[in-house]
Design a protein around this motif. Structure first.
Motif, PDB file in Angstrom:
ATOM      1  N   THR A 144      -5.132 -39.625 -31.287  1.00  0.00           N
ATOM      2  CA  THR A 144      -6.436 -39.581 -30.625  1.00  0.00           C
ATOM      3  C   THR A 144      -6.696 -38.195 -30.054  1.00  0.00           C
ATOM      4  OG1 THR A 144      -6.272 -41.928 -30.040  1.00  0.00           O
ATOM      5  CG2 THR A 144      -7.847 -40.594 -28.791  1.00  0.00           C
ATOM      6  N   GLY A 145      -5.679 -37.624 -29.414  1.00  0.00           N
ATOM      7  CA  GLY A 145      -5.810 -36.264 -28.907  1.00  0.00           C
ATOM      8  C   GLY A 145      -6.099 -35.273 -30.023  1.00  0.00           C
ATOM      9  N   CYS A 146      -5.422 -35.445 -31.155  1.00  0.00           N
ATOM     10  CA  CYS A 146      -5.647 -34.549 -32.292  1.00  0.00           C
ATOM     11  C   CYS A 146      -7.079 -34.673 -32.827  1.00  0.00           C
ATOM     12  CB  CYS A 146      -4.643 -34.854 -33.404  1.00  0.00           C
ATOM     13  SG  CYS A 146      -2.950 -34.347 -33.046  1.00  0.00           S
ATOM     14  N   VAL A 147      -7.609 -35.890 -32.842  1.00  0.00           N
ATOM     15  CA  VAL A 147      -8.986 -36.093 -33.305  1.00  0.00           C
ATOM     16  C   VAL A 147      -9.961 -35.338 -32.401  1.00  0.00           C
ATOM     17  CG1 VAL A 147     -10.835 -37.806 -33.573  1.00  0.00           C
ATOM     18  CG2 VAL A 147      -8.544 -38.286 -34.452  1.00  0.00           C
ATOM     19  N   PHE A 148      -9.738 -35.410 -31.086  1.00  0.00           N
ATOM     20  CA  PHE A 148     -10.608 -34.695 -30.153  1.00  0.00           C
ATOM     21  C   PHE A 148     -10.487 -33.182 -30.339  1.00  0.00           C
ATOM     22  CE2 PHE A 148     -10.561 -38.292 -26.753  1.00  0.00           C
ATOM     23  CZ  PHE A 148     -11.421 -39.034 -27.555  1.00  0.00           C
ATOM     24  N   LEU A 149      -9.255 -32.701 -30.513  1.00  0.00           N
ATOM     25  CA  LEU A 149      -9.056 -31.269 -30.752  1.00  0.00           C
ATOM     26  C   LEU A 149      -9.739 -30.837 -32.047  1.00  0.00           C
ATOM     27  CD1 LEU A 149      -5.261 -30.773 -29.847  1.00  0.00           C
ATOM     28  CD2 LEU A 149      -7.232 -30.334 -28.396  1.00  0.00           C
ATOM     29  N   ALA A 150      -9.538 -31.626 -33.087  1.00  0.00           N
ATOM     30  CA  ALA A 150     -10.087 -31.282 -34.397  1.00  0.00           C
ATOM     31  C   ALA A 150     -11.604 -31.304 -34.392  1.00  0.00           C
ATOM     32  CB  ALA A 150      -9.547 -32.251 -35.452  1.00  0.00           C
ATOM     33  N   ARG A 175       0.498 -30.778 -39.494  1.00  0.00           N
ATOM     34  CA  ARG A 175       0.116 -30.679 -38.068  1.00  0.00           C
ATOM     35  C   ARG A 175       0.878 -29.587 -37.337  1.00  0.00           C
ATOM     36  NH1 ARG A 175       0.346 -36.190 -35.684  1.00  0.00           N
ATOM     37  NH2 ARG A 175      -1.619 -36.339 -36.831  1.00  0.00           N
ATOM     38  N   ARG A 176       2.184 -29.534 -37.542  1.00  0.00           N
ATOM     39  CA  ARG A 176       2.983 -28.565 -36.789  1.00  0.00           C
ATOM     40  C   ARG A 176       2.546 -27.138 -37.090  1.00  0.00           C
ATOM     41  NH1 ARG A 176       7.208 -25.238 -37.376  1.00  0.00           N
ATOM     42  NH2 ARG A 176       7.359 -25.743 -39.585  1.00  0.00           N
ATOM     43  N   LEU A 177       2.404 -26.805 -38.363  1.00  0.00           N
ATOM     44  CA  LEU A 177       2.015 -25.448 -38.740  1.00  0.00           C
ATOM     45  C   LEU A 177       0.587 -25.152 -38.296  1.00  0.00           C
ATOM     46  CD1 LEU A 177       2.663 -22.809 -40.175  1.00  0.00           C
ATOM     47  CD2 LEU A 177       1.873 -23.850 -42.321  1.00  0.00           C
ATOM     48  N   ALA A 178      -0.314 -26.121 -38.476  1.00  0.00           N
ATOM     49  CA  ALA A 178      -1.711 -25.917 -38.078  1.00  0.00           C
ATOM     50  C   ALA A 178      -1.817 -25.715 -36.571  1.00  0.00           C
ATOM     51  CB  ALA A 178      -2.562 -27.106 -38.517  1.00  0.00           C
ATOM     52  N   ALA A 179      -1.049 -26.496 -35.804  1.00  0.00           N
ATOM     53  CA  ALA A 179      -1.083 -26.354 -34.347  1.00  0.00           C
ATOM     54  C   ALA A 179      -0.522 -25.003 -33.916  1.00  0.00           C
ATOM     55  CB  ALA A 179      -0.299 -27.486 -33.697  1.00  0.00           C
ATOM     56  N   LEU A 180       0.572 -24.579 -34.541  1.00  0.00           N
ATOM     57  CA  LEU A 180       1.180 -23.293 -34.187  1.00  0.00           C
ATOM     58  C   LEU A 180       0.228 -22.140 -34.488  1.00  0.00           C
ATOM     59  CD1 LEU A 180       3.598 -21.613 -33.256  1.00  0.00           C
ATOM     60  CD2 LEU A 180       4.456 -21.686 -35.616  1.00  0.00           C
ATOM     61  N   LEU A 181      -0.359 -22.131 -35.677  1.00  0.00           N
ATOM     62  CA  LEU A 181      -1.271 -21.047 -36.055  1.00  0.00           C
ATOM     63  C   LEU A 181      -2.540 -21.079 -35.203  1.00  0.00           C
ATOM     64  CD1 LEU A 181      -0.910 -21.101 -39.954  1.00  0.00           C
ATOM     65  CD2 LEU A 181       0.119 -19.506 -38.334  1.00  0.00           C
ATOM     66  N   SER A 182      -3.016 -22.286 -34.875  1.00  0.00           N
ATOM     67  CA  SER A 182      -4.202 -22.392 -34.021  1.00  0.00           C
ATOM     68  C   SER A 182      -3.904 -21.856 -32.620  1.00  0.00           C
ATOM     69  CB  SER A 182      -4.667 -23.850 -33.936  1.00  0.00           C
ATOM     70  OG  SER A 182      -5.100 -24.316 -35.197  1.00  0.00           O
ATOM     71  N   GLY A 183      -2.716 -22.175 -32.104  1.00  0.00           N
ATOM     72  CA  GLY A 183      -2.326 -21.663 -30.795  1.00  0.00           C
ATOM     73  C   GLY A 183      -2.246 -20.143 -30.783  1.00  0.00           C
ATOM     74  N   ILE A 184      -1.671 -19.581 -31.833  1.00  0.00           N
ATOM     75  CA  ILE A 184      -1.577 -18.118 -31.936  1.00  0.00           C
ATOM     76  C   ILE A 184      -2.972 -17.510 -32.009  1.00  0.00           C
ATOM     77  CG2 ILE A 184      -0.836 -16.218 -33.432  1.00  0.00           C
ATOM     78  CD1 ILE A 184       1.596 -17.980 -34.177  1.00  0.00           C
ATOM     79  N   MET A 185      -3.870 -18.133 -32.790  1.00  0.00           N
ATOM     80  CA  MET A 185      -5.227 -17.625 -32.927  1.00  0.00           C
ATOM     81  C   MET A 185      -5.957 -17.639 -31.581  1.00  0.00           C
ATOM     82  SD  MET A 185      -8.328 -18.971 -35.389  1.00  0.00           S
ATOM     83  CE  MET A 185      -8.342 -20.633 -34.677  1.00  0.00           C
ATOM     84  N   VAL A 186      -5.896 -18.764 -30.871  1.00  0.00           N
ATOM     85  CA  VAL A 186      -6.607 -18.866 -29.594  1.00  0.00           C
ATOM     86  C   VAL A 186      -5.997 -17.920 -28.560  1.00  0.00           C
ATOM     87  CG1 VAL A 186      -7.248 -20.415 -27.711  1.00  0.00           C
ATOM     88  CG2 VAL A 186      -7.303 -21.237 -30.062  1.00  0.00           C
ATOM     89  N   PHE A 187      -4.669 -17.788 -28.564  1.00  0.00           N
ATOM     90  CA  PHE A 187      -4.042 -16.847 -27.639  1.00  0.00           C
ATOM     91  C   PHE A 187      -4.437 -15.411 -27.988  1.00  0.00           C
ATOM     92  CE2 PHE A 187      -0.363 -14.405 -25.942  1.00  0.00           C
ATOM     93  CZ  PHE A 187      -0.530 -14.738 -24.610  1.00  0.00           C
ATOM     94  N   GLY A 188      -4.625 -15.146 -29.275  1.00  0.00           N
ATOM     95  CA  GLY A 188      -5.123 -13.836 -29.695  1.00  0.00           C
ATOM     96  C   GLY A 188      -6.519 -13.575 -29.148  1.00  0.00           C
ATOM     97  N   ILE A 242      -4.496 -30.257 -38.242  1.00  0.00           N
ATOM     98  CA  ILE A 242      -3.801 -31.035 -37.217  1.00  0.00           C
ATOM     99  C   ILE A 242      -4.055 -32.535 -37.378  1.00  0.00           C
ATOM    100  CG2 ILE A 242      -3.802 -29.153 -35.539  1.00  0.00           C
ATOM    101  CD1 ILE A 242      -6.071 -30.563 -34.081  1.00  0.00           C
ATOM    102  N   LEU A 243      -5.001 -32.918 -38.220  1.00  0.00           N
ATOM    103  CA  LEU A 243      -5.234 -34.340 -38.479  1.00  0.00           C
ATOM    104  C   LEU A 243      -4.249 -34.903 -39.499  1.00  0.00           C
ATOM    105  CD1 LEU A 243      -9.139 -34.474 -38.656  1.00  0.00           C
ATOM    106  CD2 LEU A 243      -7.673 -35.254 -36.785  1.00  0.00           C
ATOM    107  N   ILE A 244      -3.624 -34.019 -40.259  1.00  0.00           N
ATOM    108  CA  ILE A 244      -2.706 -34.429 -41.315  1.00  0.00           C
ATOM    109  C   ILE A 244      -1.275 -34.280 -40.804  1.00  0.00           C
ATOM    110  CG2 ILE A 244      -1.956 -34.020 -43.687  1.00  0.00           C
ATOM    111  CD1 ILE A 244      -4.721 -32.694 -44.143  1.00  0.00           C
ATOM    112  N   PRO A 245      -0.522 -35.364 -40.687  1.00  0.00           N
ATOM    113  CA  PRO A 245       0.832 -35.276 -40.114  1.00  0.00           C
ATOM    114  C   PRO A 245       1.710 -34.214 -40.777  1.00  0.00           C
ATOM    115  CG  PRO A 245       0.185 -37.565 -40.323  1.00  0.00           C
ATOM    116  CD  PRO A 245      -0.897 -36.760 -40.993  1.00  0.00           C
ATOM    117  N   GLY A 246       1.608 -34.083 -42.109  1.00  0.00           N
ATOM    118  CA  GLY A 246       2.470 -33.143 -42.809  1.00  0.00           C
ATOM    119  C   GLY A 246       2.167 -31.687 -42.520  1.00  0.00           C
TER     120      GLY A 246
END
Length: 253
Positions: free
Chosen positions: A138-144, A196-209, A190-194
């Motif tokens: 549910t959290g991922c859906v809101f983020l996405a 999610r980890r990479l998408a979340a990591l890259l998204s975090g790096i992008m937003v921190f950038g 991040i909606l796709i379990p397979g």
């Protein structure tokens, strides 16, 4: 990935404390950037701002010190933002859709932060792993939802985004559309379990950038601009959402 989870919690808590302080300055509860209250209710704005900011600050401090009720602190922050969005943004969703989705994004982030405590805090152990999986998704859906909407808005309001990028960054138009594609990819990933980890990591790096390259310079260029103050705190907390989600995904893997 315990360090990423810890970093995500820390960034979230600091960002929320900053936003709480901004609410006090604004004398209104402006998480998610809601529209102004109707004229007949405008007198309630200071009360909402001070009380809401106080609750958020206490909840964020509980996360900073890793209090036994830290997870509840994250959920309380999310609940306050959700209530504000339902009463102030949903009625004007046609004109406030991006801000409303940002509020849901923040609610989703609070769910992710709370989920990092699953199995750690006694009160949360009553929830099964399946229940936590539902909450995390549910959290991922809101983020996405906000990321995909943000990608769309980069195309819809391209001229504004181009003008928002500082002059020292070249190729404004290229980065406007490139970031739009990254937002789409991150939201879907991040909606796709397979993925999610990479998408979340890259998204975090992008937003921190964005926090480093966009929001810090804009804040110091005009420290009295409420929008730039919020952008600074929001981007820091938002990156924390994704780092926490990366840690959760790795732990579950």
């Amino acid at each position: 990935m315990p360090k990423l989870i810890s970093a995500g919690r820390l960034m979230f808590a600091i960002g929320m404390l900053g936003l709480a302080f901004i609410c006090i300055l604004a004398q209104d509860f402006i998480f998610g950037r809601p529209p102004a209250l109707p004229a007949e209710l405008i007198g309630m704005a200071p009360f909402l701002g001070y009380v809401g900011a106080g609750i958020v600050a206490v909840s964020a401090l509980a996360i900073l010190v890793n209090h036994k009720y830290a997870a509840y602190g994250a959920l309380v922050i999310g609940l306050l933002i959700l209530i504000s969005a339902l009463f102030r943004q949903v009625p004007s969703f046609a004109s406030q859709w991006l801000s409303a989705l940002k509020s849901l994004f923040m609610v989703g982030g609070t769910i992710i932060i709370a989920a990092t405590y699953a199995g750690e805090q006694r009160a949360l152990k009553t929830l099964s792993e399946k229940n936590w999986d539902v909450l995390i998704y549910t959290g991922c859906v809101f983020l996405a939802s906000f990321f995909i909407a943000g990608g769309y808005s980069h195309f819809l309001y391209a001229e504004f985004v181009i003008g928002f990028i500082p002059a020292y960054i070249p190729f404004h138009a290229f980065f406007t559309y490139f970031c739009a594609i990254c937002l789409f990819a991150g939201g879907i990933g991040i909606l796709i379990p397979g993925t999610r980890r990479l998408a979340a990591l890259l998204s975090g790096i992008m937003v921190f950038g964005w926090f480093l390259l966009l929001h810090i310079p804009r804040f110091f260029a005009n420290m009295n601009d409420p929008s730039d103050r919020m952008g600074l705190c929001e981007s820091f907390a938002f990156a924390g959402f994704f780092f926490a989600l990366t840690g959760i995904s790795e732990r579950k893997k």
